[in-house]
Design an enzyme around this catalytic site. Structure first.
Site, short mmCIF file in Angstrom:
data_model
loop_
_atom_site.label_atom_id
_atom_site.label_comp_id
_atom_site.label_asym_id
_atom_site.label_seq_id
_atom_site.Cartn_x
_atom_site.Cartn_y
_atom_site.Cartn_z
N TRP A 147 0.84 -1.22 0.00
CA TRP A 147 0.00 0.00 0.00
C TRP A 147 0.86 1.24 0.00
O TRP A 147 2.05 1.16 0.33
CB TRP A 147 -0.93 0.00 1.24
CG TRP A 147 -2.25 0.64 0.91
CD1 TRP A 147 -2.68 1.87 1.32
CD2 TRP A 147 -3.26 0.10 0.08
NE1 TRP A 147 -3.93 2.11 0.78
CE2 TRP A 147 -4.29 1.06 0.01
CE3 TRP A 147 -3.40 -1.10 -0.65
CZ2 TRP A 147 -5.46 0.86 -0.75
CZ3 TRP A 147 -4.55 -1.30 -1.40
CH2 TRP A 147 -5.56 -0.34 -1.44
N GLU A 206 -3.56 8.21 -2.27
CA GLU A 206 -2.70 7.08 -1.93
C GLU A 206 -1.78 6.67 -3.07
O GLU A 206 -1.38 5.53 -3.17
CB GLU A 206 -3.54 5.85 -1.51
CG GLU A 206 -4.71 6.20 -0.64
CD GLU A 206 -5.41 4.98 -0.07
OE1 GLU A 206 -5.22 4.73 1.13
OE2 GLU A 206 -6.12 4.29 -0.80
N GLU A 434 -18.79 5.52 -5.62
CA GLU A 434 -17.63 6.40 -5.62
C GLU A 434 -17.62 7.30 -6.86
O GLU A 434 -17.35 8.48 -6.79
CB GLU A 434 -16.35 5.56 -5.57
CG GLU A 434 -15.08 6.38 -5.53
CD GLU A 434 -13.84 5.49 -5.55
OE1 GLU A 434 -13.55 4.89 -6.61
OE2 GLU A 434 -13.18 5.36 -4.49
#
Ligand code: NAG
Ligand code: NAG
Ligand code: NAG
Ligand code: NAG
Ligand code: NAG
Ligand code: NAG
Ligand code: NAG
Ligand code: NAG
Length: 623
Positions: A147, A206, A434
């Site tokens: 991640w 991210e 989303e």
């Protein structure tokens, strides 16, 4: 969309102190907002443990990003999404929905525990590193997958939400509980913010590692509010002294045309730097009483307005977003994260399109409160979309020629038109996913029932209804340091046991840097597994991801600093996998490393490996 019907608010006819909600409102939007607001709140609550109907298994107080478990799997709790959702819930409590109180109480307990969960970003003790972890499993255990970490906005956003609630508790006379129970949770997050604000971070999407406007601005707010709360409680805020330098760094994102959302430490922009990041940051620090020239980049700040226009105009390009073809400059359009976005082919997001409406309602509220609008050369083009004849100048409420009134009327209509765009692509159930496709007919896509989409709807509806969260910007405006300097205050970290955290202690650990030369193909990742619980007890599903940020063709380096029990021999090996159902490939050798004795409070690298991948290589899964 067609022509909209307009109602004129009462204060419209007079010059005496209109509330922002009294500016003209689009009737069709009124009915949508009033129905959808209830759906959105129910939708957000359904995603919060332990009672959320969409998220069985979620622990009390954990906000799940979406019930979607595949394509994409968002069945995790993200520190950022959870904090933004909880800030919305706290504000709703302040606006009268006191029945929501159990959600924030559960949240504080859950976060106190989560702070102590050691994870791939590190442990809580001794240096707070684990607080930068972006997401956890919904049962409150660490997430080991590969991640973008750390993400340093999380602790700041969590602090902002909990401080708003703490200030409310103080007003109800619960000072002692705030001091004994809540403050220790906050001190960890504020320590982290004061210690690491000047280190690079993964951004709110991210994806990129650097400096992020959204992160910097929220960090500043957290430390300002933390400092104020600490003095009320009669405690010291460790880390809050860094606030002036954070504010200084914040000013450096402006490039002369717009606020660069993400940049490298050398100042160079990451991608174009045009990104919803900056608009969303202004929303999360909105203070209706703040001055438009406050260095906190309120929505009505000239540079925020110029950035807003630059960002919105980028998405007017019909070859980028076919769905926006034919919409005039005076109308809202569907908005995505940034023009280079390729995630799910890069579509509009509900929370961003709705965020544009909220941004404009915020600015309207600020101009209304100030009874004045200043148009300068930076913001001129933003204002010209609202009133083409407008010139640089200051326009007061109630002057005969009244550009003030014309601008606010046009801004209110413009704001509603963004809601109208979101309305056009909202299914009749009111469910908000989303994204929606950038090509007609704009079908909803990616994760369904996104908690953040629902939270964004509610905060937009609050502002449209003239509901504003408590003020926080210091008055008078803080002065900026004359030169910006790097900085860090060493934090103090302790489990918030009074709030329910387990009494974790500093184990005797030392940091080992695992480094392996392993040539991989694009999409393939390298992991570490071994015979301790930190390293997954040989269960490759619990392997730790290595970092590839220093990977080059000359040196295909994957590495990971790991904090391990001191003085032990650890068996380990590397594994590789393409994260799309491709099989794991383990090295054919077993390796051993000796973890050095510990030095209290020292989590610098004390031993390193120098390995080369040994075993078979992976096949591209074309996925
Ligand atoms: C969850 O349900 C239990 C049992 O009805 C209740 O006591 C608790 O307050 C609920 N939690 C929240 C956050 O609503
Ligand atoms: C640290 O702060 C200095 C001074 O503001 C700044 O030049 C530098 O870019 C900052 N680095 C990061 C990663 O925040
Ligand atoms: C719309 O805005 C763009 C960019 O600012 C400008 O080039 C264009 O002329 C405007 N169109 C109209 C009809 O005003
Ligand atoms: C937690 O553990 C430490 C070290 O063992 C001890 O000093 C402290 O009193 C404990 N705190 C609580 C609340 O039990
Ligand atoms: C990765 O590169 C950075 C920047 O050059 C350097 O500071 C760091 O030590 C490198 N890390 C490793 C594990 O080689
Ligand atoms: C882990 O492996 C190392 C090397 O084989 C061995 O020395 C050590 O005893 C093992 N530890 C445990 C807990 O089995
Ligand atoms: C070698 O690694 C495997 C995992 O690939 C593990 O099951 C085995 O116990 C290890 N052997 C030793 C002697 O550590
Ligand atoms: C890994 O690559 C570096 C740079 O080419 C080299 O110096 C080092 O010896 C390599 N390590 C091993 C174990 O091959």
């Amino acid at each position: 969309m067609g022509m909209s019907r307009i109602t004129y608010g009462l204060a419209w006819a007079s010059c005496i102190g209109p509330s922002a909600a009294a500016w003209p409102q689009d009737v069709d939007v009124n009915s949508f907002v009033s129905t959808e607001r209830g759906i959105a709140l129910a939708g957000a609550l359904a995603n919060i443990g332990p009672n959320g109907t969409q998220v069985p298994g979620a622990h009390a107080g954990l906000v799940v990003a979406s019930p979607s478990m595949t394509d994409p799997n968002y069945f995790y709790t993200w520190t950022r999404d959870a904090a933004l959702t909880m800030k919305m819930i706290v504000d709703e409590i302040l606006f009268g929905k006191t029945e929501l109180t159990p959600y924030i109480e559960d949240y504080i307990t859950a976060q106190a525990v989560l702070q102590t969960v050691s994870n791939p970003s590190g442990p809580l003790l001794p240096s707070g590193l684990g607080l930068g972890e972006p997401k956890y499993n919904v049962d409150g255990t660490k997430f080991n997958g590969n991640w973008g970490r750390p993400q340093r906005d999380g602790p700041a956003l969590r602090a902002i939400a909990i401080i708003t609630y703490s200030n409310h508790l103080l007003q109800s006379g619960e000072t002692q509980r705030v001091k004994d129970v809540v403050w220790p949770v906050l001190q960890n997050d504020l320590s982290y913010t004061g210690q690491y604000w000047n280190s690079t971070t993964f951004d709110l999407w991210e994806e990129v590692n650097g400096e992020s406007f959204f992160t910097t601005l929220n960090q500043y707010r957290a430390l300002v509010e933390g400092s104020k709360l600490a003095s009320t409680l009669g405690v010291q805020c460790v880390g809050c002294d860094q606030a002036p330098q954070i504010l200084c760094l914040l000013q450096t994102y402006w490039n002369g045309r717009y606020l660069t959302a993400n940049k490298n430490p050398d100042g160079s922009p990451i991608r174009s730097g045009v990104d919803a990041n900056t608009m969303l940051a202004s929303l999360s620090v909105f203070d209706v009483s703040a001055s438009c020239d406050s260095p906190t980049f309120q929505p009505c700040h000239s540079q925020s307005l110029a950035s807003f226009k630059y960002f919105v105009d980028t998405f007017r390009n019909p070859s980028l977003y076919p769905i926006n073809a034919g919409l005039p400059n005076t109308s809202g359009v569907a908005l995505g994260r940034y023009p280079e976005d390729t995630y799910y082919s890069g579509n509009p997001w509900y929370l961003i399109t709705l965020g544009a409406a909220e941004f404009l309602y915020d600015a309207i509220a600020q101009w209304t409160a100030a009874k004045s609008i200043t148009v300068d050369s930076t913001s001129l083009s933003f204002f010209q979309d609202l009133l083409p004849s407008i010139k640089v100048g200051t326009y007061k409420q109630c002057k005969k020629t009244d550009p003030f009134r014309k601008i606010l009327t046009a801004a209110a209509h413009y704001a509603d038109s963004f809601v109208s765009v979101a309305q056009n692509y909202t299914p009749s159930t009111g469910a908000l996913s989303e994204q929606f496709l950038k090509t007609p007919p704009g079908t909803p896509t990616s994760a369904r029932d996104l908690t953040w989409s629902y939270a964004a709807f509610i905060t937009m509806a609050e502002r449209r209804a003239g509901q504003y969260p408590p003020s926080w910007v210091p008055s008078p405006s803080p002065s900026l340091p004359s030169t910006c300097s790097p900085g860090s205050t060493k934090g103090v970290y302790a489990p918030a046991t009074a709030a329910g955290a387990p009494n974790v202690t500093v184990g005797c650990t030392s940091t080992v840097l695992f480094a392996v030369n392993a040539s991989t193909y694009y999409g393939e990742n390298v992991y570490l597994v071994g015979n301790t619980s930190d390293l997954g007890n040989w269960d490759v599903e619990n392997a730790l991801p290595l970092v590839s940020s220093n990977y080059t063709s000359e040196r295909p380096l994957w590495f990971l600093p790991a904090s391990l029990t001191a003085g032990t021999a650890v068996g380990y090996k590397y594994a590789r996998q393409e994260d799309c159902g491709q099989p794991w490939i383990l090295e054919s050798v077993n390796r051993t490393v000796q973890v050095p004795a510990c030095v209290e409070g020292d989590d610098s690298v004390r031993a390193s490996t120098d390995d080369a991948w040994t075993g078979s290589v992976g096949q591209h899964g074309n996925c």
